[in-house]
Design a protein around this motif. Sequence first.
Motif, PDB file in Angstrom:
ATOM      1  N   VAL A 142     125.577  31.878  34.906  1.00 28.95           N
ATOM      2  CA  VAL A 142     124.199  32.172  35.299  1.00 28.95           C
ATOM      3  C   VAL A 142     123.624  30.946  36.009  1.00 28.95           C
ATOM      4  O   VAL A 142     123.690  29.836  35.471  1.00 28.95           O
ATOM      5  CB  VAL A 142     123.347  32.528  34.064  1.00 28.95           C
ATOM      6  CG1 VAL A 142     121.889  32.763  34.475  1.00 28.95           C
ATOM      7  CG2 VAL A 142     123.909  33.761  33.380  1.00 28.95           C
ATOM      8  N   LYS A 172     121.563  27.835  37.264  1.00 25.75           N
ATOM      9  CA  LYS A 172     120.656  26.977  36.510  1.00 25.75           C
ATOM     10  C   LYS A 172     119.202  27.158  36.930  1.00 25.75           C
ATOM     11  O   LYS A 172     118.290  26.950  36.119  1.00 25.75           O
ATOM     12  CB  LYS A 172     121.074  25.512  36.668  1.00 25.75           C
ATOM     13  CG  LYS A 172     122.399  25.169  35.991  1.00 25.75           C
ATOM     14  CD  LYS A 172     122.700  23.685  36.097  1.00 25.75           C
ATOM     15  CE  LYS A 172     123.996  23.343  35.369  1.00 25.75           C
ATOM     16  NZ  LYS A 172     124.319  21.889  35.461  1.00 25.75           N
ATOM     17  N   HIS A 173     118.972  27.538  38.204  1.00 23.29           N
ATOM     18  CA  HIS A 173     117.584  27.660  38.633  1.00 23.29           C
ATOM     19  C   HIS A 173     116.879  28.839  37.965  1.00 23.29           C
ATOM     20  O   HIS A 173     115.660  28.892  37.949  1.00 23.29           O
ATOM     21  CB  HIS A 173     117.488  27.777  40.165  1.00 23.29           C
ATOM     22  CG  HIS A 173     118.138  29.004  40.732  1.00 23.29           C
ATOM     23  ND1 HIS A 173     119.433  29.009  41.220  1.00 23.29           N
ATOM     24  CD2 HIS A 173     117.671  30.260  40.887  1.00 23.29           C
ATOM     25  CE1 HIS A 173     119.723  30.220  41.661  1.00 23.29           C
ATOM     26  NE2 HIS A 173     118.679  31.001  41.472  1.00 23.29           N
ATOM     27  N   TYR A 174     117.643  29.799  37.396  1.00 26.28           N
ATOM     28  CA  TYR A 174     117.021  30.854  36.600  1.00 26.28           C
ATOM     29  C   TYR A 174     116.319  30.244  35.391  1.00 26.28           C
ATOM     30  O   TYR A 174     115.181  30.586  35.070  1.00 26.28           O
ATOM     31  CB  TYR A 174     118.067  31.871  36.135  1.00 26.28           C
ATOM     32  CG  TYR A 174     118.555  32.826  37.187  1.00 26.28           C
ATOM     33  CD1 TYR A 174     118.384  32.573  38.540  1.00 26.28           C
ATOM     34  CD2 TYR A 174     119.206  34.005  36.826  1.00 26.28           C
ATOM     35  CE1 TYR A 174     118.846  33.450  39.504  1.00 26.28           C
ATOM     36  CE2 TYR A 174     119.673  34.889  37.786  1.00 26.28           C
ATOM     37  CZ  TYR A 174     119.494  34.600  39.114  1.00 26.28           C
ATOM     38  OH  TYR A 174     119.946  35.473  40.065  1.00 26.28           O
ATOM     39  N   ARG A 175     117.027  29.345  34.723  1.00 29.58           N
ATOM     40  CA  ARG A 175     116.466  28.702  33.541  1.00 29.58           C
ATOM     41  C   ARG A 175     115.295  27.794  33.929  1.00 29.58           C
ATOM     42  O   ARG A 175     114.253  27.790  33.260  1.00 29.58           O
ATOM     43  CB  ARG A 175     117.546  27.894  32.832  1.00 29.58           C
ATOM     44  CG  ARG A 175     118.767  28.705  32.381  1.00 29.58           C
ATOM     45  CD  ARG A 175     119.855  27.776  31.869  1.00 29.58           C
ATOM     46  NE  ARG A 175     121.022  28.489  31.362  1.00 29.58           N
ATOM     47  CZ  ARG A 175     122.019  28.927  32.121  1.00 29.58           C
ATOM     48  NH1 ARG A 175     121.973  28.751  33.434  1.00 29.58           N
ATOM     49  NH2 ARG A 175     123.046  29.556  31.583  1.00 29.58           N
ATOM     50  N   ALA A 199     113.292  27.927  36.510  1.00 28.42           N
ATOM     51  CA  ALA A 199     112.109  28.692  36.918  1.00 28.42           C
ATOM     52  C   ALA A 199     111.401  29.291  35.713  1.00 28.42           C
ATOM     53  O   ALA A 199     110.166  29.295  35.632  1.00 28.42           O
ATOM     54  CB  ALA A 199     112.514  29.790  37.894  1.00 28.42           C
ATOM     55  N   SER A 200     112.168  29.784  34.737  1.00 35.66           N
ATOM     56  CA  SER A 200     111.574  30.378  33.545  1.00 35.66           C
ATOM     57  C   SER A 200     110.818  29.335  32.730  1.00 35.66           C
ATOM     58  O   SER A 200     109.688  29.569  32.279  1.00 35.66           O
ATOM     59  CB  SER A 200     112.652  31.043  32.692  1.00 35.66           C
ATOM     60  OG  SER A 200     112.108  31.553  31.493  1.00 35.66           O
ATOM     61  N   THR A 247     113.620  32.143  27.337  1.00 35.45           N
ATOM     62  CA  THR A 247     114.447  32.059  28.539  1.00 35.45           C
ATOM     63  C   THR A 247     115.842  32.622  28.289  1.00 35.45           C
ATOM     64  O   THR A 247     116.385  33.377  29.104  1.00 35.45           O
ATOM     65  CB  THR A 247     114.554  30.591  29.002  1.00 35.45           C
ATOM     66  OG1 THR A 247     113.244  30.107  29.299  1.00 35.45           O
ATOM     67  CG2 THR A 247     115.429  30.478  30.229  1.00 35.45           C
ATOM     68  N   ILE A 262     116.032  36.090  30.199  1.00 35.48           N
ATOM     69  CA  ILE A 262     116.572  35.748  31.512  1.00 35.48           C
ATOM     70  C   ILE A 262     118.096  35.619  31.480  1.00 35.48           C
ATOM     71  O   ILE A 262     118.809  36.349  32.174  1.00 35.48           O
ATOM     72  CB  ILE A 262     115.947  34.428  32.035  1.00 35.48           C
ATOM     73  CG1 ILE A 262     114.421  34.523  32.047  1.00 35.48           C
ATOM     74  CG2 ILE A 262     116.503  34.099  33.414  1.00 35.48           C
ATOM     75  CD1 ILE A 262     113.877  35.593  32.968  1.00 35.48           C
ATOM     76  N   VAL A 263     118.589  34.680  30.653  1.00 28.37           N
ATOM     77  CA  VAL A 263     120.013  34.361  30.670  1.00 28.37           C
ATOM     78  C   VAL A 263     120.863  35.538  30.202  1.00 28.37           C
ATOM     79  O   VAL A 263     121.842  35.915  30.863  1.00 28.37           O
ATOM     80  CB  VAL A 263     120.287  33.108  29.813  1.00 28.37           C
ATOM     81  CG1 VAL A 263     121.787  32.805  29.798  1.00 28.37           C
ATOM     82  CG2 VAL A 263     119.522  31.912  30.345  1.00 28.37           C
ATOM     83  N   ALA A 301     120.882  38.376  32.756  1.00 24.03           N
ATOM     84  CA  ALA A 301     121.679  38.062  33.938  1.00 24.03           C
ATOM     85  C   ALA A 301     123.180  38.083  33.637  1.00 24.03           C
ATOM     86  O   ALA A 301     123.997  38.436  34.495  1.00 24.03           O
ATOM     87  CB  ALA A 301     121.278  36.694  34.487  1.00 24.03           C
TER      88      ALA A 301
END
Length: 288
Positions: A170, A172-175, A177-178, A188, A192-193, A196
């Motif tokens: 997944v 890292k920018h997902y984490r 941004a959250s 998160t 999110i993680v 995804a």
Amino acid sequence: MKQKYEELLGRSITGISITIICILVFSILYFVGAKGISMFVSGDGSIVDFLTGTQWDPGDGLVGALPMLVTSLMVTLTSALIASPLALILAIYVSEVSESKLAQFIQPLIEVLVGIPSVVYGLLGLEVFVPMVRNAFGGTGFSILTGVMVLTLMILPTVTSLMIDGLKAVPKHYRTASLALGATQLQTINRIVLKAARPALLTAIIFGMTRAFGEALAVQMVIGNVLVMPGSLLSQGSTLTSTLTMGIGNTILGTLPNNALWSLALVLLIMALFFNILIRLVGRGGDN
């Protein structure tokens, strides 16, 4: 010219390798398929009796494989239900919570457990799980529950390792941004993680089920190998693989007992193809 020659050589080697693999796969499918349906083609047994019958004694013309099918599904599904949440918790800890040094120690340890031979797990089941079940529930200790415990221990490292890889894939920018929006680490991970990585996590579970369904030796050592319809997890039973491995060396090629075992092998092959197709469908859903 040298570059073109190397490119042509690489393509040729790749093409030959792919051709050989395709020939081997189709040869296996044809061979097992032809041997597996020979019992039905010759009229020695029917598909309905094979799939719904509850008595297995090919020497007397009884070829009901339903007890083995039910037992195989019981040990596979139950071990997957137990191993999956444990693997998910461990994968989240390694990939999201623990410090890098600890994670670098735990993940190689899990990968080492993946490579342990199945006979070692079977011996562990004989020495630890069989006495444990016998002391807790009585009887001999050999049961479907014991087989489930061994299979859970076997597939747990595999499922965990695949889940760790899926979570780490997944971005890292997902984490980031959250967390920047004010979400906690737990939120998160949960919202999110895990969402995804859902296709990868499902693929890991299905892969673990595939290994559990096809395992023979470890289960054979602890399940009791009784060809009866199981009534509960404490009943003794016999899976498709254990019945096949114990009987194939004691039959004569072309006889009904031998053809019936090849029919069991065909069922195993069909289930393996089903699990592989399911993995592809889950992975394709993740790509979309």
